[in-house]
Enzyme design. Structure first.
Site, short mmCIF file in Angstrom:
data_model
loop_
_atom_site.label_atom_id
_atom_site.label_comp_id
_atom_site.label_asym_id
_atom_site.label_seq_id
_atom_site.Cartn_x
_atom_site.Cartn_y
_atom_site.Cartn_z
N SER A 1 0.85 -1.19 0.00
CA SER A 1 0.00 0.00 0.00
C SER A 1 0.88 1.23 0.00
CB SER A 1 -0.89 0.01 1.25
OG SER A 1 -1.53 1.25 1.41
N TYR B 1 -2.80 -0.85 10.49
CA TYR B 1 -2.78 -1.19 9.07
C TYR B 1 -1.49 -0.71 8.41
CZ TYR B 1 -4.17 -1.10 4.12
OH TYR B 1 -4.22 -1.27 2.77
#
Length: 678
Positions: A555, A568
């Protein structure tokens, strides 16, 4: 409108081809003769409809038929230059075609056109080939069928064989068909129904005679220690051996695999005659063109250790390659095509089963089916007599036939990922599903791995049948579950080449609201999960010795400090560094490890649909339905990132164009300056 004769032919072909006792997949051909109106003259013209090259009887449609004018086809007899030049007649069939479209005429067209019968069937039934490959096949033909079926000595398919069978039909008006030595059967009739009835009578009569008069132990006694292992044990051993065996079969070019532990295979491998019969090879051209002239068979008992089996398989592979090269050198001449590869397509492991290989899954599966046909043929021949296939010289004449080479050259160019097997986690929805879909479209076989087995299987079904994709359950945080999923993968396709660590979830919370449980869950699924998947995959890739790709869907958050996202983003940073670490460690094995850093993918995302989207929207103070556009507006390109954009990046990274790239992270974020890699 379909001509009635053609319609009857298609119905008969589908009926015969739907039962494997009658013929193997894509094997044999059928024909019908009749009249139609010539659109040029308006007059009736006598035509022949015949299954074209490469089709399958069980699924034959009108498009799979070649249509020829009988007067022109039969006139070829007058210009036939003789057996030394009979291959030239195949090109001449094109000048006999009627109308546009349709399939290319096959080598067996002459057999159908020259035989004076309205309907002709040429089939490859196991029972018929058993008689055709028996040492005293001619004598058995008379004993079994009387004068209703005539023996034809082996002759390579072609124009001369058509002339031979036409002569036999003319000289034996009482006959309904013939046994083609080393090959199969041909039958005929005045009507479609009669031709099918005659074909089935030959097949069933041969089978009944073998059952009634054949030996109860055609393969001899069972070899001590070579019997089938218990199911769980043999499948575990098959999964352990599969990557090595696939590497053996893929030495010259990448192959996809298929495994079967069918009882017929295990019984054969346990028998005392198996080694000698396997060495003799197959006989019917359709068989050995799919399976190579003979298999490679492990000569160790069923309880041999995996390590010992692997070591011996590698030794046997070297011997097999040398033997196949000697076979090529012994029979090739200056006009022969180049050797097509010296690796086995069938590998037999006593107590475990059979591994078969091909350029794609369907070809690999069908190769295995053909070898089971060969086992059935050997059983029937040995039950009545002695199995005696055609000679290696004759096999070579067909395997390296100029017509066969031309057929191979006409095949479409393979897609970029053909022959590769992809394992994608979290692939039942969102980014993972888009990746699986793209890879399958580019020719890869795909394992759709997901926590939800039902959804994984449904997603795999959307990609095609099990020759394209399978769905497996995969809790990536559980090492045993991951190993079980990879075992399923290698038994389905032979091995794995390309692994995508995509499974993920996210809890959007600030530090003080993030619990220890939240932290552990995020890291178990993505950091630990990616580690477990990569570890299991790496063992397979190393054993195969074929290189491979591991892709991490990380990401932009792995480098971008977004708000309220501690668990996350931290685990994404962990994944990003795993890419670098594994690229260094696995590079010596030819394994490339790369990452992709997407921006927030809203549309189609399972993570966003599970509540993450609502949390992120609240964090940024926008409506959830506007979140995708919000992300797009903050990028340089002002364009939303969707799952297919990530799939495109996976395609490029794992294709041939970036074969020298490893340790790279590719941003797929429409340009987020704060996430630029430095």
């Amino acid at each position: 409108m379909t001509n009635p004769a053609a319609a009857d032919l298609i119905a008969r072909s589908n009926s015969l081809g739907s039962d494997p006792k009658n013929t193997n997949y894509a094997g044999g051909n059928t024909s019908a003769k009749g009249t139609d109106i010539d659109p040029v003259t308006g007059e009736p013209v006598e035509l022949m409809w015949v299954k074209g090259s490469g089709g399958d009887l069980g699924t034959l449609t009108e498009k799979g038929l070649a249509v020829l004018r009988l007067d022109r086809m039969r006139s070829l007899v007058n210009v036939y230059p003789g057996i030394d030049r009979e291959d030239e007649m195949v090109a001449a069939f094109d000048y006999c075609l009627h109308g546009k479209g349709g399939a290319a005429p096959s080598i067996d067209t002459a057999m159908h056109g020259l035989v004076d019968a309205a309907h002709v069937d040429h089939l490859h039934p196991d029972s018929g080939i058993a008689i055709a490959t028996a040492a005293d096949g001619e004598k058995l033909t008379t004993e079994i069928f009387g004068d209703k079926v005539v023996w034809v000595p082996w002759r390579r398919p072609g124009f001369q064989l058509g002339l031979d069978i036409a002569e036999i039909k003319a000289k034996n008006p009482q006959a309904i068909g013939c046994i083609l030595g080393g090959h199969g059967i041909t039958a005929w009739g005045d009507t479609s129904e009669e031709s099918e009835k005659n074909s089935l009578w030959i097949i069933d009569t041969a089978a009944a005679y073998i059952a009634e008069h054949g030996s109860d132990a055609p393969f001899g006694a069972e070899r001590a220690g070579f019997g089938a292992l218990p199911e769980a044990e043999r499948r575990a051993k098959a999964a352990a051996l599969a990557p090595t065996i696939r590497g053996i079969a893929s030495h010259d070019k990448p192959m996809v695999g298929h495994f079967t532990d069918a009882e017929v295979v295990l019984e054969f491998l346990a028998s005392e005659k198996a080694p000698a019969l396997a060495e003799l090879g197959t006989s019917c051209p359709d068989h050995f063109l799919r399976t190579k002239v003979k298999p490679m068979i492990l000569d160790l008992p069923a309880d041999a250790s995996v390590d010992d089996a692997i070591a011996r398989l590698r030794e046997l592979h070297e011997a097999y390659r040398a033997d196949y090269t000697a076979y090529y050198d012994a029979h090739a001449d200056e006009n022969s095509p180049a050797i097509r590869g010296a690796d086995p397509l069938i590998v037999l492991v006593p107590g475990v089963g059979m591994f078969s290989f091909g350029a794609n899954k369907q070809t690999a599966r069908v190769a295995g089916e053909f070898y089971i046909n060969a086992i059935n043929v050997m059983r029937g021949a040995e039950a009545l007599s002695t199995y005696r296939p055609i000679s290696d010289a004759e096999k070579f004449r067909i395997e390296y036939w100029a017509l066969e080479e031309a057929k191979l050259q006409r095949m479409p160019k393979p897609k970029s990922h053909q022959g590769r097997v992809a394992f994608v986690t979290g692939a039942a929805s969102g980014i993972g599903k888009a990746i699986a879909t793209r890879l399958a479209a580019e020719g890869a076989c795909v394992i759709v791995a997901d926590l939800d087995l039902e959804k994984a299987q449904a997603a795999a079904a959307e990609l095609g049948g099990t020759d394209v994709a399978i769905g497996v359950a995969a809790n990536v945080a559980d090492g045993d579950a991951i190993q079980a999923a990879f075992d399923e993968a290698v038994l389905a396709f032979g091995g794995v080449d390309l692994v995508v660590n995509n499974a993920g979830l996210s809890l959007s919370k600030p530090l003080l609201e993030t619990s220890e449980k939240d932290w552990d869950l995020q890291h178990d699924v993505m950091a630990k999960g990616s580690f477990l998947v990569s570890k299991a995959a790496a063992q397979i890739l190393i054993d195969q010795k074929l290189g491979g790709d591991i892709i991490y869907i990380s990401s932009k958050n792995s480098v971008f400090a977004g708000p309220n996202n501690i668990a996350y983003s931290a685990t994404k940073a962990d994944q990003a560094h795993q890419v670098r670490l594994l690229a260094v460690e696995l590079g010596e094995h030819g394994i490339r490890v790369n990452g992709i850093n997407p921006d927030g993918v809203v549309r189609g995302s399972g993570i966003f649909a599970s509540g993450w989207g609502a949390n992120r929207a609240a964090t940024y103070g926008v409506a959830e339905e506007d979140l995708g556009q919000f992300y797009a507006n903050r990028t340089i390109l002002k364009r939303e990132v969707v799952p297919e954009n990530v799939a495109d990046a996976v395609f490029v990274l794992t294709g041939p164009e970036l074969s020298r790239t490893t340790g790279l992270h590719i941003p797929v974020d429409s340009g987020v300056a704060a996430a630029f890699l430095r």
